[in-house]
Design an enzyme around this catalytic site. Sequence first.
Site, PDB file in Angstrom:
ATOM      1  CG  HIS A  99     -37.194  -7.613 -28.449  1.00 46.33           C
ATOM      2  ND1 HIS A  99     -36.775  -8.929 -28.543  1.00 46.33           N
ATOM      3  CD2 HIS A  99     -36.250  -6.972 -27.718  1.00 46.33           C
ATOM      4  CE1 HIS A  99     -35.635  -9.070 -27.875  1.00 46.33           C
ATOM      5  NE2 HIS A  99     -35.286  -7.889 -27.373  1.00 46.33           N
ATOM      6  CG  HIS A 101     -34.819  -2.600 -26.454  1.00 48.47           C
ATOM      7  ND1 HIS A 101     -35.009  -2.968 -25.149  1.00 48.47           N
ATOM      8  CD2 HIS A 101     -34.273  -3.684 -27.071  1.00 48.47           C
ATOM      9  CE1 HIS A 101     -34.588  -4.220 -24.979  1.00 48.47           C
ATOM     10  NE2 HIS A 101     -34.135  -4.679 -26.124  1.00 48.47           N
TER      11      HIS A 101
HETATM   12  P1  AMP Z   1     -32.933  -8.191 -25.356  1.00 45.71           P
HETATM   13  O1  AMP Z   1     -31.652  -8.177 -24.600  1.00 45.71           O
HETATM   14  O2  AMP Z   1     -32.941  -7.186 -26.482  1.00 45.71           O
HETATM   15  O3  AMP Z   1     -33.334  -9.580 -25.812  1.00 45.71           O
HETATM   16  O4  AMP Z   1     -33.995  -7.654 -24.337  1.00 45.71           O
HETATM   17  C1  AMP Z   1     -35.092  -8.362 -23.872  1.00 45.71           C
HETATM   18  C2  AMP Z   1     -35.882  -7.412 -23.019  1.00 45.71           C
HETATM   19  O5  AMP Z   1     -37.116  -8.028 -22.697  1.00 45.71           O
HETATM   20  C3  AMP Z   1     -35.195  -7.042 -21.691  1.00 45.71           C
HETATM   21  O6  AMP Z   1     -35.013  -5.628 -21.654  1.00 45.71           O
HETATM   22  C4  AMP Z   1     -36.183  -7.539 -20.645  1.00 45.71           C
HETATM   23  O7  AMP Z   1     -36.262  -6.684 -19.532  1.00 45.71           O
HETATM   24  C5  AMP Z   1     -37.486  -7.601 -21.427  1.00 45.71           C
HETATM   25  N1  AMP Z   1     -38.455  -8.556 -20.930  1.00 45.71           N
HETATM   26  C6  AMP Z   1     -38.269  -9.866 -20.692  1.00 45.71           C
HETATM   27  N2  AMP Z   1     -39.391 -10.447 -20.264  1.00 45.71           N
HETATM   28  C7  AMP Z   1     -40.344  -9.470 -20.250  1.00 45.71           C
HETATM   29  C8  AMP Z   1     -41.732  -9.429 -19.895  1.00 45.71           C
HETATM   30  N3  AMP Z   1     -42.386 -10.513 -19.472  1.00 45.71           N
HETATM   31  N4  AMP Z   1     -42.381  -8.256 -19.989  1.00 45.71           N
HETATM   32  C9  AMP Z   1     -41.738  -7.153 -20.406  1.00 45.71           C
HETATM   33  N5  AMP Z   1     -40.427  -7.125 -20.757  1.00 45.71           N
HETATM   34  C10 AMP Z   1     -39.745  -8.262 -20.677  1.00 45.71           C
END
Ligand code: AMP
Length: 137
Positions: A99, A101
Amino acid sequence: MNDCIFCKIVKGEIPCSKIYEDSNVLAFLDIKPINPGHTLVIPKKHFINVFDSAEEDWSSVMKAVRTVSFAVKKAVDADGLNIMSNNGINAGQVVMHAHTHIIPRLKDDCLKLWPGKDYREGEMDKIKHKIVSFLKE
Ligand code: AMP
Ligand code: ZN
């Protein structure tokens, strides 16, 4: 992947605030935003991160990131955006489905990215040569 939260979002098994979708990519709001409008852009196909990606799959995500960025910036009247992805546990990756950001940035939002270190004498050149040698592989 059965137990992957982002695969479940892609399949519609858990909800998301959808922003954008095409045949390869989905974008939705992060539930814990750094600033309002913080968006995640993900491939519909499960892969873990850049190291696990096919070039065309990574490119599809980046193309969508560009498209979505303009809308996010306008929607929250941001001064700018940070576009970043965490690749690997020690890089802060928590969700093991690739993903990117899109983080809107506002004047005085107090998010400090990032503290720069200094190279030791000769270290910068050594690392440069090493990286370039791997690019030639
Ligand atoms: P990372 O640290 O780059 O793996 O970030 C994962 C991101 O996914 C975090 O910013 C979380 O807040 C976000 N996240 C996790 N679960 C969900 C969800 N169900 N819907 C939207 N965002 C999510
Ligand atoms: Zn997944």
